[in-house]
Design a protein around this motif. Sequence first.
Motif, short mmCIF file in Angstrom:
data_model
loop_
_atom_site.label_atom_id
_atom_site.label_comp_id
_atom_site.label_asym_id
_atom_site.label_seq_id
_atom_site.Cartn_x
_atom_site.Cartn_y
_atom_site.Cartn_z
N VAL A 1 -27.54 -84.60 -37.73
CA VAL A 1 -28.66 -84.07 -38.52
C VAL A 1 -29.28 -85.16 -39.37
N HIS A 2 -28.45 -86.02 -39.96
CA HIS A 2 -28.94 -87.03 -40.89
C HIS A 2 -29.01 -88.42 -40.27
N ASP A 3 -28.83 -88.50 -38.95
CA ASP A 3 -28.97 -89.76 -38.21
C ASP A 3 -28.10 -90.87 -38.80
N HIS A 4 -26.87 -90.53 -39.16
CA HIS A 4 -25.92 -91.53 -39.67
C HIS A 4 -25.23 -92.14 -38.44
N GLN A 5 -25.86 -93.18 -37.89
CA GLN A 5 -25.40 -93.72 -36.62
C GLN A 5 -24.04 -94.40 -36.73
N ASP A 6 -23.77 -95.08 -37.83
CA ASP A 6 -22.47 -95.73 -38.00
C ASP A 6 -21.33 -94.71 -38.02
N TYR A 7 -21.55 -93.61 -38.71
CA TYR A 7 -20.51 -92.60 -38.79
C TYR A 7 -20.32 -91.91 -37.44
N ALA A 8 -21.43 -91.62 -36.76
CA ALA A 8 -21.34 -91.03 -35.43
C ALA A 8 -20.58 -91.95 -34.48
N ARG A 9 -20.87 -93.23 -34.54
CA ARG A 9 -20.18 -94.19 -33.67
C ARG A 9 -18.68 -94.21 -33.96
N TYR A 10 -18.31 -94.17 -35.23
CA TYR A 10 -16.89 -94.15 -35.60
C TYR A 10 -16.21 -92.90 -35.05
N LEU A 11 -16.81 -91.74 -35.27
CA LEU A 11 -16.20 -90.49 -34.83
C LEU A 11 -16.02 -90.46 -33.31
N LEU A 12 -17.01 -90.94 -32.59
CA LEU A 12 -16.93 -90.91 -31.13
C LEU A 12 -15.94 -91.93 -30.60
N ASN A 13 -15.86 -93.09 -31.25
CA ASN A 13 -14.88 -94.10 -30.83
C ASN A 13 -13.46 -93.69 -31.18
N ARG A 14 -13.30 -93.05 -32.32
CA ARG A 14 -11.96 -92.71 -32.80
C ARG A 14 -11.42 -91.43 -32.15
N TYR A 15 -12.27 -90.42 -32.00
CA TYR A 15 -11.78 -89.12 -31.54
C TYR A 15 -12.24 -88.75 -30.14
N ARG A 16 -13.17 -89.50 -29.58
CA ARG A 16 -13.61 -89.31 -28.21
C ARG A 16 -14.00 -87.85 -27.92
N VAL A 17 -13.33 -87.25 -26.93
CA VAL A 17 -13.73 -85.92 -26.46
C VAL A 17 -13.62 -84.86 -27.55
N SER A 18 -12.62 -84.97 -28.42
CA SER A 18 -12.45 -83.95 -29.46
C SER A 18 -13.63 -83.94 -30.43
N ALA A 19 -14.30 -85.06 -30.61
CA ALA A 19 -15.47 -85.11 -31.49
C ALA A 19 -16.64 -84.35 -30.90
N LEU A 20 -16.62 -84.11 -29.58
CA LEU A 20 -17.71 -83.40 -28.91
C LEU A 20 -17.40 -81.93 -28.68
N GLY A 21 -16.23 -81.48 -29.12
CA GLY A 21 -15.88 -80.08 -28.95
C GLY A 21 -16.77 -79.17 -29.79
N ALA A 22 -17.00 -77.98 -29.31
CA ALA A 22 -17.85 -77.02 -30.02
C ALA A 22 -17.08 -76.41 -31.18
N PRO A 23 -17.56 -76.58 -32.42
CA PRO A 23 -16.88 -75.96 -33.57
C PRO A 23 -16.96 -74.44 -33.50
N ARG A 24 -16.10 -73.80 -34.26
CA ARG A 24 -16.13 -72.34 -34.34
C ARG A 24 -17.41 -71.88 -35.00
N CYS A 25 -18.01 -70.85 -34.44
CA CYS A 25 -19.27 -70.33 -34.97
C CYS A 25 -19.03 -69.61 -36.30
N SER A 26 -19.77 -69.97 -37.32
CA SER A 26 -19.59 -69.38 -38.64
C SER A 26 -20.23 -67.99 -38.75
N PHE A 27 -21.08 -67.61 -37.77
CA PHE A 27 -21.75 -66.32 -37.82
C PHE A 27 -20.91 -65.22 -37.18
N CYS A 28 -20.37 -65.50 -36.00
CA CYS A 28 -19.63 -64.46 -35.30
C CYS A 28 -18.13 -64.74 -35.26
N CYS A 29 -17.72 -65.86 -35.85
CA CYS A 29 -16.29 -66.22 -35.96
C CYS A 29 -15.63 -66.44 -34.61
#
Length: 272
Positions: free
Chosen positions: A71-99
């Motif tokens: 959302v905020h185009d923080h490219q350095d943080y996105a790069r860290y998360l993807l390098n560190r956590y790989r596939v788990s960083a791309l997992g779909a979070p739990r929906c806060s509306f329907c739980c």
Amino acid sequence: MPWLASSQLECLSSCASQRQCERTVFSFYCAVREQLPVWVLEDMRCMEVLFWEDGHPRAFLPSEALLYALVHDHQDYARYLLNRYRVSALGAPRCSFCCRRGSGSPHLAVAVRYDRLSILGMMADALKDSQSALRDYLDSCGGCAHVADAGKTAVQLAVELSRSDCLLTLLVRGAQPDCLDAALQRLVSADAAARRHAQRCVDFLLLFLPKPPVPRRLHDDPRRWQSLLGDEVFSWLCGLAPPTLLLQALRCLARTGPDRIAALPDFLQRLL
């Protein structure tokens, strides 16, 4: 408050804990928005930020942090998360509306909607070791029905929003180019400001379609489409002529990477 029953005390305690979790999440959101350094954000996420779920606090997940980075185009943080956590960083979070546990590819939808081209490329690179997993991910749809982009692939969304650069990145990585009819409709309905990008979306889809279908709309008003697409492309789409040598060369070039198209000289760029 001794006059309250134990159940009421538990409720008050839960409400206070939930509000505290919401405050930590909002503080983390603001920190990402302010583009704070990666180490500061990770320290916050791991030690301070808590998410309220099923009546209990839990740690804030890397996949949720990646949405904030998008959302905020923080490219350095996105790069860290993807390098560190790989596939788990791309997992779909739990929906806060329907739980419900999330599904689909919300990160792709956010990347396309916010036009985060650099992070979109990073996300695809995180899955490059498994081409089948990458294709499945790129072609997946949104999850919950109440979400704005539910049921749409990233390619469909890119065409709908005329995000031509995002579309090219997705197609080069292996996404299915299956939205030609929608792209043609968008070309007709786009205003003058968006017409250029809508035209590029059509052109990019044509570069990746192995054998373009004949859209029925071309026969409804052939003169109009002929003027929009040009004689050669129109004849090819209608099955009246083979693709030109230039189009075939561009189709081969496009498959080697999005940077190759961007590096073309201006007089060839104007052909796309």
